[in-house]
Design an enzyme around this catalytic site. Structure first.
Site, PDB file in Angstrom:
ATOM      1  N   ASP A   1       0.853  -1.184   0.000  1.00  0.00           N
ATOM      2  CA  ASP A   1       0.000   0.000   0.000  1.00  0.00           C
ATOM      3  C   ASP A   1       0.887   1.232   0.000  1.00  0.00           C
ATOM      4  OD1 ASP A   1      -2.315   1.779   0.399  1.00  0.00           O
ATOM      5  OD2 ASP A   1      -3.359  -0.035   1.055  1.00  0.00           O
TER       6      ASP A   1
ATOM      7  N   TYR B   1     -11.564   6.745 -14.839  1.00  0.00           N
ATOM      8  CA  TYR B   1     -11.755   5.557 -14.000  1.00  0.00           C
ATOM      9  C   TYR B   1     -12.447   4.447 -14.789  1.00  0.00           C
ATOM     10  CZ  TYR B   1     -13.461   2.769 -10.027  1.00  0.00           C
ATOM     11  OH  TYR B   1     -13.748   1.749  -9.141  1.00  0.00           O
TER      12      TYR B   1
ATOM     13  N   THR C   1     -17.831   1.536   1.903  1.00  0.00           N
ATOM     14  CA  THR C   1     -16.470   1.647   2.398  1.00  0.00           C
ATOM     15  C   THR C   1     -16.370   2.967   3.169  1.00  0.00           C
ATOM     16  OG1 THR C   1     -15.712   2.830   0.429  1.00  0.00           O
ATOM     17  CG2 THR C   1     -15.593   0.409   0.376  1.00  0.00           C
TER      18      THR C   1
ATOM     19  N   TRP D   1     -29.956  -4.263 -15.003  1.00  0.00           N
ATOM     20  CA  TRP D   1     -31.194  -3.495 -14.961  1.00  0.00           C
ATOM     21  C   TRP D   1     -31.174  -2.431 -16.051  1.00  0.00           C
ATOM     22  CZ3 TRP D   1     -33.238  -0.969  -9.814  1.00  0.00           C
ATOM     23  CH2 TRP D   1     -34.584  -0.632  -9.976  1.00  0.00           C
TER      24      TRP D   1
END
Length: 249
Positions: free
Chosen positions: A38, A156, A191, A249
């Site tokens: 990390d 992204y 989160t 959907w």
């Protein structure tokens, strides 16, 4: 057939928080040692606590996944703990920027971490696993399949679509080595980051999801364990949507 083989070693990028930390907890609970990569400033307390509680060996390494050489060295060091058989690449950033005005640095920041960083990690994990084989899961996103309504993050979405296709390409290329490569695409997930959203924002995400809520991080981590383990021994080159039906959907 065991899910994961206790005593083996897993590499997890972005394992200090969010989905990555839930993945660490799920892997450690199966008796697998974990090396967490990390950012150098990441808080590794949760990672350390999860591994201590499970009684497994662990190592936290501060590294920028955009640094190919540093990632290679960090993953190579994981072999000190045993045979590296598993890897999960969770490290990623978002960028909520309108596309027309996005600067080169804003674009590169997202793509460099979310796509290039995954490639560098996969290369290093390939070398650490070698011809003994293993299993890699790259965390993509439902944004790699669809354009999220009301959210402006083209970089992204493009990077996560790249992660999905990169995983397929590596799966085919590395299959003769016994290395399986899959990706997993979460939908909206609770989160620390999403909990900071105004309540009406998360309520809107939930309303757009057929199951009517956001995922818990554990609901993403457990399918990751499935893809890593021997129960998925004939699964490679696949992207698993874990989105509560959002894309259907």
């Amino acid at each position: 057939m065991d899910e994961l083989i206790a005593g083996r070693v897993a590499v997890v990028t972005g394992g200090a928080r969010g989905i990555g930390l839930a993945v660490v907890e799920a892997i450690a609970a199966r008796g697998v040692a974990v090396v967490c990569l990390d950012t150098p400033d990441a808080d590794l307390d949760g990672f350390d606590a999860a591994c201590r509680a499970a009684g497994v060996a662990s190592r936290g390494v501060g590294v920028d996944v955009r640094d190919q050489a540093a990632v290679r060295d960090a993953v190579a060091g994981a072999r000190d703990l045993g045979r590296v058989s598993y890897a999960v690449n969770c490290a990623g950033v978002d960028g909520l920027v309108e596309s027309a005005g996005m600067s080169a640095s804003e674009w590169n920041r997202v793509v460099d971490v979310d796509l290039d960083g995954v490639m560098y990690a996969c290369q290093a994990e390939h070398d650490a696993m070698g011809r003994l084989g293993g299993s890699i899961v790259n965390i993509a996103s439902m944004s790699g399949h669809i354009v999220n309504r009301g959210v402006t993050h083209a970089a992204y979405s493009a990077a996560k679509a790249g992660v999905i296709h990169l995983s397929k390409a590596l799966a085919v290329e590395w299959a003769p080595l016994g290395i399986r490569v899959n990706s997993l695409s979460p939908g909206y997930t609770l989160t620390a980051m999403t909990r900071r959203n105004p309540p009406e924002v998360n309520a809107g995400f939930a309303a757009q999801t057929p199951l009517g809520r956001l995922a818990q991080v554990e609901e993403v981590a457990e399918p990751v364990v499935f893809l890593l383990g021997d129960r998925a021994s004939f699964v490679t080159g696949t992207d698993l949507l874990v989105d509560g039906g959002f894309c259907a959907w």
